[in-house]
Scaffold this motif. Sequence first.
Motif, PDB file in Angstrom:
ATOM      1  N   ALA A   1       0.828  -1.205   0.000  1.00  0.00           N
ATOM      2  CA  ALA A   1       0.000   0.000   0.000  1.00  0.00           C
ATOM      3  C   ALA A   1       0.863   1.255   0.000  1.00  0.00           C
ATOM      4  O   ALA A   1       0.573   2.240  -0.699  1.00  0.00           O
ATOM      5  N   ALA A   2       1.933   1.217   0.776  1.00  0.00           N
ATOM      6  CA  ALA A   2       2.827   2.379   0.809  1.00  0.00           C
ATOM      7  C   ALA A   2       3.463   2.593  -0.557  1.00  0.00           C
ATOM      8  O   ALA A   2       3.566   3.734  -1.043  1.00  0.00           O
ATOM      9  N   ASP A   3       3.841   1.504  -1.179  1.00  0.00           N
ATOM     10  CA  ASP A   3       4.475   1.606  -2.488  1.00  0.00           C
ATOM     11  C   ASP A   3       3.501   2.155  -3.532  1.00  0.00           C
ATOM     12  O   ASP A   3       3.852   3.019  -4.342  1.00  0.00           O
ATOM     13  N   CYS A   4       2.263   1.655  -3.497  1.00  0.00           N
ATOM     14  CA  CYS A   4       1.263   2.118  -4.461  1.00  0.00           C
ATOM     15  C   CYS A   4       0.915   3.589  -4.237  1.00  0.00           C
ATOM     16  O   CYS A   4       0.712   4.352  -5.198  1.00  0.00           O
ATOM     17  N   ALA A   5       0.839   3.964  -2.963  1.00  0.00           N
ATOM     18  CA  ALA A   5       0.525   5.364  -2.672  1.00  0.00           C
ATOM     19  C   ALA A   5       1.627   6.266  -3.212  1.00  0.00           C
ATOM     20  O   ALA A   5       1.364   7.376  -3.690  1.00  0.00           O
ATOM     21  N   GLU A   6       2.850   5.776  -3.155  1.00  0.00           N
ATOM     22  CA  GLU A   6       3.970   6.616  -3.564  1.00  0.00           C
ATOM     23  C   GLU A   6       4.030   6.807  -5.079  1.00  0.00           C
ATOM     24  O   GLU A   6       4.214   7.916  -5.555  1.00  0.00           O
ATOM     25  N   ASP A   7       3.835   5.712  -5.805  1.00  0.00           N
ATOM     26  CA  ASP A   7       3.969   5.876  -7.270  1.00  0.00           C
ATOM     27  C   ASP A   7       2.612   5.990  -7.969  1.00  0.00           C
ATOM     28  O   ASP A   7       2.554   6.158  -9.189  1.00  0.00           O
ATOM     29  N   GLY A   8       1.530   5.880  -7.188  1.00  0.00           N
ATOM     30  CA  GLY A   8       0.209   6.071  -7.793  1.00  0.00           C
ATOM     31  C   GLY A   8      -0.227   4.922  -8.688  1.00  0.00           C
ATOM     32  O   GLY A   8      -1.229   5.026  -9.393  1.00  0.00           O
ATOM     33  N   ARG A   9       0.506   3.802  -8.652  1.00  0.00           N
ATOM     34  CA  ARG A   9       0.158   2.675  -9.514  1.00  0.00           C
ATOM     35  C   ARG A   9      -0.317   1.510  -8.649  1.00  0.00           C
ATOM     36  O   ARG A   9       0.431   0.976  -7.849  1.00  0.00           O
ATOM     37  N   TYR A  10      -1.567   1.136  -8.865  1.00  0.00           N
ATOM     38  CA  TYR A  10      -2.208   0.122  -8.006  1.00  0.00           C
ATOM     39  C   TYR A  10      -2.413  -1.213  -8.719  1.00  0.00           C
ATOM     40  O   TYR A  10      -3.057  -2.101  -8.172  1.00  0.00           O
ATOM     41  N   ALA A  11      -1.896  -1.346  -9.909  1.00  0.00           N
ATOM     42  CA  ALA A  11      -1.975  -2.621 -10.625  1.00  0.00           C
ATOM     43  C   ALA A  11      -0.564  -3.155 -10.829  1.00  0.00           C
ATOM     44  O   ALA A  11       0.388  -2.374 -10.982  1.00  0.00           O
ATOM     45  N   PHE A  12      -0.428  -4.483 -10.810  1.00  0.00           N
ATOM     46  CA  PHE A  12       0.917  -5.077 -10.803  1.00  0.00           C
ATOM     47  C   PHE A  12       0.801  -6.542 -11.204  1.00  0.00           C
ATOM     48  O   PHE A  12      -0.311  -7.108 -11.272  1.00  0.00           O
ATOM     49  N   LEU A  13       1.946  -7.138 -11.448  1.00  0.00           N
ATOM     50  CA  LEU A  13       1.985  -8.578 -11.644  1.00  0.00           C
ATOM     51  C   LEU A  13       1.919  -9.229 -10.271  1.00  0.00           C
ATOM     52  O   LEU A  13       2.663  -8.845  -9.368  1.00  0.00           O
ATOM     53  N   LEU A  14       1.034 -10.205 -10.106  1.00  0.00           N
ATOM     54  CA  LEU A  14       0.923 -10.887  -8.824  1.00  0.00           C
ATOM     55  C   LEU A  14       1.070 -12.397  -9.031  1.00  0.00           C
ATOM     56  O   LEU A  14       0.322 -12.999  -9.802  1.00  0.00           O
ATOM     57  N   SER A  15       2.045 -12.974  -8.319  1.00  0.00           N
ATOM     58  CA  SER A  15       2.199 -14.432  -8.353  1.00  0.00           C
ATOM     59  C   SER A  15       1.799 -14.963  -6.992  1.00  0.00           C
ATOM     60  O   SER A  15       2.316 -14.523  -5.963  1.00  0.00           O
ATOM     61  N   ALA A  16       0.849 -15.890  -6.947  1.00  0.00           N
ATOM     62  CA  ALA A  16       0.321 -16.344  -5.659  1.00  0.00           C
ATOM     63  C   ALA A  16      -0.172 -17.784  -5.725  1.00  0.00           C
ATOM     64  O   ALA A  16      -1.324 -18.080  -5.419  1.00  0.00           O
ATOM     65  N   PRO A  17       0.730 -18.720  -6.090  1.00  0.00           N
ATOM     66  CA  PRO A  17       0.303 -20.118  -6.172  1.00  0.00           C
ATOM     67  C   PRO A  17       0.205 -20.734  -4.779  1.00  0.00           C
ATOM     68  O   PRO A  17       1.125 -20.628  -3.983  1.00  0.00           O
ATOM     69  N   PRO A  18      -0.926 -21.387  -4.460  1.00  0.00           N
ATOM     70  CA  PRO A  18      -1.015 -22.058  -3.149  1.00  0.00           C
ATOM     71  C   PRO A  18      -0.078 -23.267  -3.109  1.00  0.00           C
ATOM     72  O   PRO A  18       0.144 -23.914  -4.135  1.00  0.00           O
ATOM     73  N   GLU A  19       0.455 -23.584  -1.936  1.00  0.00           N
ATOM     74  CA  GLU A  19       1.217 -24.833  -1.773  1.00  0.00           C
ATOM     75  C   GLU A  19       0.271 -25.986  -2.099  1.00  0.00           C
ATOM     76  O   GLU A  19      -0.809 -26.102  -1.501  1.00  0.00           O
TER      77      GLU A  19
END
Lengths: 312, 312, 312, 312
Positions: B278-296
């Motif tokens: 959230a801090a990072d998004c607030a700083e650069d104003g970009r709230y979309a990103f690549l997300l990798s989240a495979p469950p074990e």
Amino acid sequence: MPAPADFEAFREIAEQVNNWGRWGDDDEIGTLNLITPEGVREAAATVRSGRRLSLALPLQQQGVQSGLIPGRTNPLHTMTALNWEMFGPGAVATSDDTVTMGLQAATHWDGLGHVSHGNRIYNNRPADAALTAHEGALRSGIEKPGPVLGRGVLLDVARARGVGRLPPGHVVTPDDLDAAQELARTRVRAGDIVLVRTGQIQLYLGGDREAYAFPSPGLSLHTPAWFHARDVAAVADDTLTFEVFPPEIDGLFLPVHALDLVEMGMMQGQNWNLEALAADCAEDGRYAFLLSAPPEPFTGGVGAPVVPVAVK
Amino acid sequence: MPAPADFEAFREIAEQVNNWGRWGDDDEIGTLNLITPEGVREAAATVRSGRRLSLALPLQQQGVQSGLIPGRTNPLHTMTALNWEMFGPGAVATSDDTVTMGLQAATHWDGLGHVSHGNRIYNNRPADAALTAHEGALRSGIEKPGPVLGRGVLLDVARARGVGRLPPGHVVTPDDLDAAQELARTRVRAGDIVLVRTGQIQLYLGGDREAYAFPSPGLSLHTPAWFHARDVAAVADDTLTFEVFPPEIDGLFLPVHALDLVEMGMMQGQNWNLEALAADCAEDGRYAFLLSAPPEPFTGGVGAPVVPVAVK
Amino acid sequence: MPAPADFEAFREIAEQVNNWGRWGDDDEIGTLNLITPEGVREAAATVRSGRRLSLALPLQQQGVQSGLIPGRTNPLHTMTALNWEMFGPGAVATSDDTVTMGLQAATHWDGLGHVSHGNRIYNNRPADAALTAHEGALRSGIEKPGPVLGRGVLLDVARARGVGRLPPGHVVTPDDLDAAQELARTRVRAGDIVLVRTGQIQLYLGGDREAYAFPSPGLSLHTPAWFHARDVAAVADDTLTFEVFPPEIDGLFLPVHALDLVEMGMMQGQNWNLEALAADCAEDGRYAFLLSAPPEPFTGGVGAPVVPVAVK
Amino acid sequence: MPAPADFEAFREIAEQVNNWGRWGDDDEIGTLNLITPEGVREAAATVRSGRRLSLALPLQQQGVQSGLIPGRTNPLHTMTALNWEMFGPGAVATSDDTVTMGLQAATHWDGLGHVSHGNRIYNNRPADAALTAHEGALRSGIEKPGPVLGRGVLLDVARARGVGRLPPGHVVTPDDLDAAQELARTRVRAGDIVLVRTGQIQLYLGGDREAYAFPSPGLSLHTPAWFHARDVAAVADDTLTFEVFPPEIDGLFLPVHALDLVEMGMMQGQNWNLEALAADCAEDGRYAFLLSAPPEPFTGGVGAPVVPVAVK
């Protein structure tokens, strides 16, 4: 029993690849420092088809552990709740589960605390102080690497050597890596995560975990220098032992572990299923990709499960 | 105890968001079908800085579980070998470790088998047949989703509402999601993985896990329709209960779980640490990103740990 | 697959030995009701030499489980603290440990909830209601028997038959029990705990746990009637399967379990090490003794470890 | 932090009660050597009514551990099979279970390896050599005592002092033991297993495990001399900490543990439920009985669960 340092071959390579102090005396993650934002951007730029491939084995009781490594148990998965109407009859029912497992039982990363020699782990820390029964690894614990992600390169040694699977006991040499790099038509570079395929995991996938475990093809003690020269960030393969087993030099056990983890500070991945990835790379001729492979951050862990995902 | 279907509000939404049969009668992964290769390519194209952020809490005994959820134990990490000279004195020494933990104890995905109502799990399967004590979830087990990876969008509701942390019991409504989407300056679209930030996890990070657990802000039973309308692939937030707790309607427990997991077939993530992101998004104003989240991939699991990595 | 009740032999014996309702509809401990204070006094009166013998196997990773019974894991013992100076350097140091194990992994009692047939456990209770994933056995849990202690009688069938160890697959019949009782020069009577020795455990003690497991000598489906006629309180032996395995009648699996546990409500002990006791009894010719064998009282357990102690 | 040996009071008592070498340099079980066959016969002779009493708490998730002692987890009991028709539909169905627990979580014995001071465990062995991460206690492991059984004597200090429960922080002194012995109308003698009742466990039984844990009444550092003078074989009580906590002397932590376990080589029992036994003894005026209390023989364990059974 001779110590690794009693072998001249080991001593020479150790000196050559040693990274102690390279990223400061406080460093705990070693060659992962070589992954840069620029490298991550380049990794993202390799994505063309949008295909995603998981390199993880399923976590189950019938896993790769055959009992040979003491205490490294396959996942024991049990239900703690099963359609449980916690809030009363008719209400939403929940199911919950729990697991007991060796952290290095399945597809995993070896953390830098996994081995020591001469009472030293990476960055010249005394092993008997850095590793504790109560809290595990106080330094270089597996919670330290964080979001391991960068450019992955598959070095398909089996295919480069014209076989579906390297024979048991085959020593994967720098020449083998060169041949596989040739096949890959890319050059391994600083910050890359290198995946070395032997095909050995086919034995497990085919139902024979004893044959998978031992004897095993694997990396030669001469490969750390190859990786070091290219500033590789991490290396994984598709075997239980990572390095060739039985070992190349009589009486010198786990030299690759000692060189990679202790001297270079480079994490090793084991039991990675590279079969589908290899088929995909062979088909499109592209052996570099975005690879996300963050270890589960167990505080003080000396290893951890990982679900590596390749994106092409 | 009234069943969810006894509540008209629930019935109406359930009918509206139901996805049973949408991807065929054999489907076991629901809205994850909405992640397409094209979406993955677009996700990769969001990467600009090369910054990587882990959204996982460390896995440790002092985890978020306070004992309130029976049997859901924090990770118990122990060493099975500690600088053990397996091959004799002086040889390379190894350390190994093992863990016992609830699969939903820390940063995790709820699998589609986690809840049922009216004896049904996703895709109209009888819960008492699909879920077994011996093998866990025979359908929609957490090993089925594979490499969950796509475009992630942070909806920072706390920030959109001008607070550092939403108050305990705050109901996150569709209006809240609209406001956060406005702040994010992107539109949530098909195949996105949406991360909803309440700030609640600050309580745990500050040392008070009881306050973190309950009472908790969380998603309203009206949010599934919002996600359904946009064909979202999965949703995660930074609370223990995911949905607001105590519940919005007296006597209607876990309606959001029932709507998301059972009706829509959409995985839910809990205990995700969204603070640094959230801090990072607030700083650069970009709230979309690549997300990798495979469950074990625990075979038969109804939930699993995950190390979500956002790349910007 | 035929049900036990499909076999006439089974049905006849079941009718003969059935104890449902004998100690009331609320009873959960079955034949343990047959141990009386008077019997305990008589048991104490058998003590002459003051010799004590443990009949328990050590609890360790190299236990009797070979992986054949799914999920029944040998004890995994790990240290959670090791010479840990919790109160500061120089202070008293503590060591602590933890274990994960199948409750029936080693020397144990089968609780009355361990098996069901026709959806019934002991005392005509529906198995699907009495046994739950969340809380285990709601009825006849292994915490119910309490202080199991009384007169023990060793029936050394191997010795009575003139061999050191019965051959694999030997069916222990009522005739065998008669012969062993003859050897013991005592009559089995109401409330006795009977220990039947086959010698099979020598295979495990000699290092071959696969041979120990299967094929195994063990009790015939005709023995429950023998025990029932004498009002025995409980029976234990020195095998993994308790009853002969493979079974006597093709397609009829675990009939002795079904008769003892479900019909009679009589606990069964397995993996009891009777070797030292047998030698002692052979030497002094006394086969009756005080036996203390309380199961570890796991709430809801369907079995539990026990350390049986014979006092002579 | 001062070491125990820095305190003169400790040093003097340690010298007085030290048993190192008393049963030879190879001895690993200490004062348990004091239980003789004759003592066992006398214990059996105390049996008059035939009443049996279990002194064990049930093993369950809601156990006495409140999280204060790191890593010492309450039993987590889960089903690995639930009415599972392993041999096909209609066949006998089996249920199986597994547990994860701290070996000292509930009613247990401290083994002689549980604490060290000055890097020494019982019989002058270096703690850092005797205790290992991989195999636990190589010397004085909890598998060594075997069939702990002899004459038990209840010293009901609470009753002797005219209260139902000693107040938190009450120091149980030799005077208290004298008073309780007076009440018991028997003299503690060589080989006895002494049970000291404070009544503290009523707090746990009443639902308040935090109050049970701390502050706690318990044994004074002057009691080891009292036990030593009488050649007691082992001592147990009904508290979590065994000795009074907070400690009697500022900065001297666990002195009783150090004196009993390290200097004398005498096992300690904790969390024993003495309530029913105390009521029984008060009623018939007989405070001596046969006591069977063999620890579960975990190889290398530094403690173990026990189901103590008193027979009167």
